[in-house]
Design a protein around this motif. Structure first.
Motif, PDB file in Angstrom:
ATOM      1  N   GLY A   1       0.814  -1.206   0.000  1.00 61.64           N
ATOM      2  CA  GLY A   1       0.000   0.000   0.000  1.00 61.64           C
ATOM      3  C   GLY A   1       0.847   1.255   0.000  1.00 61.64           C
ATOM      4  O   GLY A   1       1.946   1.290   0.556  1.00 61.64           O
ATOM      5  N   LEU A   2       0.321   2.309  -0.635  1.00 59.91           N
ATOM      6  CA  LEU A   2       0.999   3.595  -0.749  1.00 59.91           C
ATOM      7  C   LEU A   2      -0.055   4.687  -0.603  1.00 59.91           C
ATOM      8  O   LEU A   2      -1.089   4.655  -1.280  1.00 59.91           O
ATOM      9  CB  LEU A   2       1.689   3.705  -2.110  1.00 59.91           C
ATOM     10  N   SER A   3       0.190   5.647   0.283  1.00 64.86           N
ATOM     11  CA  SER A   3      -0.753   6.750   0.437  1.00 64.86           C
ATOM     12  C   SER A   3      -0.011   8.049   0.683  1.00 64.86           C
ATOM     13  O   SER A   3       1.098   8.053   1.218  1.00 64.86           O
ATOM     14  CB  SER A   3      -1.727   6.475   1.592  1.00 64.86           C
ATOM     15  N   PHE A   4      -0.660   9.144   0.276  1.00 65.50           N
ATOM     16  CA  PHE A   4      -0.126  10.481   0.532  1.00 65.50           C
ATOM     17  C   PHE A   4      -1.315  11.348   0.926  1.00 65.50           C
ATOM     18  O   PHE A   4      -2.144  11.702   0.097  1.00 65.50           O
ATOM     19  CB  PHE A   4       0.566  11.046  -0.708  1.00 65.50           C
ATOM     20  N   SER A   5      -1.396  11.673   2.213  1.00 66.88           N
ATOM     21  CA  SER A   5      -2.553  12.379   2.750  1.00 66.88           C
ATOM     22  C   SER A   5      -2.242  13.862   2.909  1.00 66.88           C
ATOM     23  O   SER A   5      -1.246  14.236   3.530  1.00 66.88           O
ATOM     24  CB  SER A   5      -2.948  11.776   4.098  1.00 66.88           C
ATOM     25  N   ASP A   6      -3.123  14.702   2.340  1.00 62.69           N
ATOM     26  CA  ASP A   6      -2.998  16.156   2.455  1.00 62.69           C
ATOM     27  C   ASP A   6      -3.971  16.686   3.506  1.00 62.69           C
ATOM     28  O   ASP A   6      -4.748  15.931   4.095  1.00 62.69           O
ATOM     29  CB  ASP A   6      -3.298  16.816   1.103  1.00 62.69           C
ATOM     30  N   ALA A   7      -3.957  17.998   3.695  1.00 60.44           N
ATOM     31  CA  ALA A   7      -4.828  18.651   4.672  1.00 60.44           C
ATOM     32  C   ALA A   7      -6.288  18.271   4.415  1.00 60.44           C
ATOM     33  O   ALA A   7      -6.780  18.388   3.297  1.00 60.44           O
ATOM     34  CB  ALA A   7      -4.654  20.160   4.600  1.00 60.44           C
ATOM     35  N   GLY A   8      -6.949  17.799   5.462  1.00 62.19           N
ATOM     36  CA  GLY A   8      -8.365  17.456   5.363  1.00 62.19           C
ATOM     37  C   GLY A   8      -8.651  16.074   4.830  1.00 62.19           C
ATOM     38  O   GLY A   8      -9.799  15.628   4.859  1.00 62.19           O
ATOM     39  N   GLN A   9      -7.660  15.364   4.344  1.00 58.82           N
ATOM     40  CA  GLN A   9      -7.871  14.026   3.797  1.00 58.82           C
ATOM     41  C   GLN A   9      -7.781  12.957   4.878  1.00 58.82           C
ATOM     42  O   GLN A   9      -6.957  13.044   5.787  1.00 58.82           O
ATOM     43  CB  GLN A   9      -6.824  13.708   2.736  1.00 58.82           C
ATOM     44  N   HIS A  10      -8.621  11.948   4.747  1.00 65.50           N
ATOM     45  CA  HIS A  10      -8.561  10.756   5.600  1.00 65.50           C
ATOM     46  C   HIS A  10      -8.398   9.553   4.677  1.00 65.50           C
ATOM     47  O   HIS A  10      -9.305   9.214   3.910  1.00 65.50           O
ATOM     48  CB  HIS A  10      -9.842  10.615   6.431  1.00 65.50           C
ATOM     49  N   LEU A  11      -7.235   8.899   4.761  1.00 68.83           N
ATOM     50  CA  LEU A  11      -6.935   7.733   3.932  1.00 68.83           C
ATOM     51  C   LEU A  11      -6.724   6.535   4.857  1.00 68.83           C
ATOM     52  O   LEU A  11      -5.888   6.582   5.749  1.00 68.83           O
ATOM     53  CB  LEU A  11      -5.692   7.988   3.078  1.00 68.83           C
ATOM     54  N   GLU A  12      -7.460   5.461   4.605  1.00 68.26           N
ATOM     55  CA  GLU A  12      -7.509   4.348   5.560  1.00 68.26           C
ATOM     56  C   GLU A  12      -7.455   3.004   4.843  1.00 68.26           C
ATOM     57  O   GLU A  12      -8.026   2.829   3.768  1.00 68.26           O
ATOM     58  CB  GLU A  12      -8.803   4.451   6.377  1.00 68.26           C
ATOM     59  N   SER A  13      -6.781   2.052   5.490  1.00 69.16           N
ATOM     60  CA  SER A  13      -6.810   0.659   5.046  1.00 69.16           C
ATOM     61  C   SER A  13      -6.780  -0.246   6.272  1.00 69.16           C
ATOM     62  O   SER A  13      -5.927  -0.080   7.150  1.00 69.16           O
ATOM     63  CB  SER A  13      -5.630   0.322   4.135  1.00 69.16           C
ATOM     64  N   GLN A  14      -7.720  -1.188   6.325  1.00 68.87           N
ATOM     65  CA  GLN A  14      -7.724  -2.232   7.343  1.00 68.87           C
ATOM     66  C   GLN A  14      -7.451  -3.549   6.614  1.00 68.87           C
ATOM     67  O   GLN A  14      -8.291  -4.037   5.863  1.00 68.87           O
ATOM     68  CB  GLN A  14      -9.055  -2.264   8.091  1.00 68.87           C
ATOM     69  N   VAL A  15      -6.274  -4.088   6.838  1.00 69.01           N
ATOM     70  CA  VAL A  15      -5.764  -5.214   6.061  1.00 69.01           C
ATOM     71  C   VAL A  15      -5.911  -6.504   6.872  1.00 69.01           C
ATOM     72  O   VAL A  15      -5.591  -6.535   8.056  1.00 69.01           O
ATOM     73  CB  VAL A  15      -4.281  -4.992   5.695  1.00 69.01           C
ATOM     74  N   TYR A  16      -6.389  -7.555   6.220  1.00 72.21           N
ATOM     75  CA  TYR A  16      -6.517  -8.859   6.875  1.00 72.21           C
ATOM     76  C   TYR A  16      -5.888  -9.920   5.980  1.00 72.21           C
ATOM     77  O   TYR A  16      -6.277 -10.093   4.831  1.00 72.21           O
ATOM     78  CB  TYR A  16      -7.983  -9.182   7.116  1.00 72.21           C
ATOM     79  N   LEU A  17      -4.896 -10.639   6.525  1.00 70.09           N
ATOM     80  CA  LEU A  17      -4.254 -11.746   5.812  1.00 70.09           C
ATOM     81  C   LEU A  17      -4.445 -13.011   6.629  1.00 70.09           C
ATOM     82  O   LEU A  17      -3.939 -13.106   7.755  1.00 70.09           O
ATOM     83  CB  LEU A  17      -2.771 -11.457   5.596  1.00 70.09           C
ATOM     84  N   HIS A  18      -5.176 -13.972   6.080  1.00 70.14           N
ATOM     85  CA  HIS A  18      -5.492 -15.216   6.777  1.00 70.14           C
ATOM     86  C   HIS A  18      -4.714 -16.365   6.140  1.00 70.14           C
ATOM     87  O   HIS A  18      -5.006 -16.773   5.005  1.00 70.14           O
ATOM     88  CB  HIS A  18      -6.994 -15.487   6.703  1.00 70.14           C
ATOM     89  N   HIS A  19      -3.719 -16.868   6.851  1.00 75.49           N
ATOM     90  CA  HIS A  19      -3.002 -18.068   6.414  1.00 75.49           C
ATOM     91  C   HIS A  19      -3.836 -19.283   6.828  1.00 75.49           C
ATOM     92  O   HIS A  19      -3.908 -19.618   8.008  1.00 75.49           O
ATOM     93  CB  HIS A  19      -1.621 -18.129   7.072  1.00 75.49           C
TER      94      HIS A  19
END
Length: 397
Positions: free
Chosen positions: A243-261
């Protein structure tokens, strides 16, 4: 509504079961125990106290909690695909729609309910694509729901790029099926306008000796929440989640990652990186890895790194690791959030590089590790240029 937990036997009359009492008041904490349902009513409207919503600005996502179908044509779709790719439309109940996907929250359930015909992109067995499948999604404003199915059949190989632009209030599901021996890359790029709201649930199953590379790139949008969930079901399967993100003023960038082996001898690699600049810039990353009881010989690692460029920005990072077998090759997790490395800046400035240019080089070097893993030269160049623009705008502000 389904759940991974078992219903306990009823206690004797007049007896209070302490375990049942605790379960009734303590919310589910582990990702594997979350309830799933195709009925939005089973979830209700989030309050912000739920474990999967507590770091999300639910007031800004409120339009996505309304149980009504949006107008048609809110998001224009343009698909560029090699001739070998099969494209179909799937109603609810048409295989393989729903073969693996199970909504974990109300936005995913609403997207399932209101997408009457889900597009299917299928790479046939033994086919190796020379060019990526590019799906350009352009919002024109308004509420939109989507459920997309991507299937890589046995021993196929290919790449799918989902590009999001314009503006919309978009609830999206992406169901990914990677059959035995297949090698699939899925890249989701969010370059929305500043007023867009996007909540996406990506759920994937990877079968025997198959490989999935999943990349989330979030630059644009007011609130963007892309949650990948990958099940390594088959023996020898691999999951690479970047994942790659670049958050500016007022931005909300979110990731909830789940890896199930789930299967034996599986390999997992999770690496998310983000940069933040501007007052109230916000990023949220929650990484859950579950190594199940049958996942012997597993090798897994997850990490999140964030670079805070200005005062007023905030990055939340929460890694979690559950191991249910002692027979593994290795497992670990890491998280770090910080500002510029003064030693790096000093090293560059001592060699005659101006401070602004030194900062630019440090940020590019930090984020390019993810960019270079995408494997599409044109997209890598585009993202590098986008990072350059973000930095230039931040310096001018």
């Amino acid at each position: 509504m389904t759940t991974a937990t078992q219903t306990p036997a009823a206690p004797a009359e007049g007896h209070i079961d302490p375990a049942a009492l605790v379960a009734s008041v303590v919310p589910v904490q582990t990702r594997s125990e979350r309830a799933t349902s195709f009925d939005p009513a089973d979830f209700g409207v989030p309050t912000g106290r739920e474990v999967n919503w507590k770091l999300t600005p639910i007031d800004r996502l409120a339009p996505l909690f309304v149980d009504e179908a949006g107008p048609t044509g809110v998001v224009g779709v343009d698909v560029q695909a090699p001739a070998a790719v099969e494209q179909l439309r799937l109603a609810a109940g048409d295989a393989p729609r729903g073969e693996h996907f199970r909504p974990e929250d109300v936005t995913a359930a609403l997207a399932w309910k209101h997408e009457t015909e889900a597009p299917l992109l299928r790479i046939p067995a033994n086919v190796e694509l020379d060019e990526p499948i590019v799906v350009r999604l352009t919002g024109t404003g308004g509420l939109a729901h989507a459920h997309v199915v991507i299937e890589a059949q046995a021993h196929s190989r290919g790449t799918v790029v989902l590009r999001h632009e314009g503006t919309a209030q978009h609830a999206q599901n992406v169901e990914i099926l990677v059959r035995d021996g297949a090698d699939l890359t899925v890249v989701s790029v969010q370059k929305w306008d500043d007023d867009a709201v996007h909540a996406a649930a990506h759920q994937a199953r990877v079968d025997r000796d198959a490989k999935l590379t999943h990349v989330v790139v979030s630059f644009g949008g007011g609130v963007v929440r892309v949650n990948p969930s990958v099940e390594l079901a088959g023996a020898g399967s691999e999951g690479r989640l970047y994942g790659l993100s670049f958050s500016d003023a007022g931005q909300h960038l979110e990731s909830q990652v789940y890896l199930h082996h789930k299967g034996p001898h599986t390999v997992g690699d999770v690496l998310y990186k983000g940069a933040l600049q501007g007052a109230s810039a916000r990023s949220v990353w929650i990484g859950d890895v579950l190594i199940g009881p049958d996942a012997t010989g597993t090798d897994s690692y997850e990490a999140n790194r964030n670079l805070v460029l200005t005062d007023g920005a905030r990055a939340d990072s929460i890694p979690n690791l559950e191991i249910e077998t002692g027979d593994i090759q290795g497992a670990g997790h890491a998280s770090a959030t910080g500002r510029f490395d003064d030693e790096q800046l000093f090293y560059l400035q001592a060699r005659g590089i101006a401070e602004d240019e030194a900062r630019r080089l440090v940020v590019l070097g930090f984020l390019s590790e993810i960019v270079q893993r995408i494997g599409i030269p044109e997209l890598e160049t585009e993202l590098t240029e986008a990072i350059e623009r973000e930095l230039a705008e931040g310096a001018a502000a």
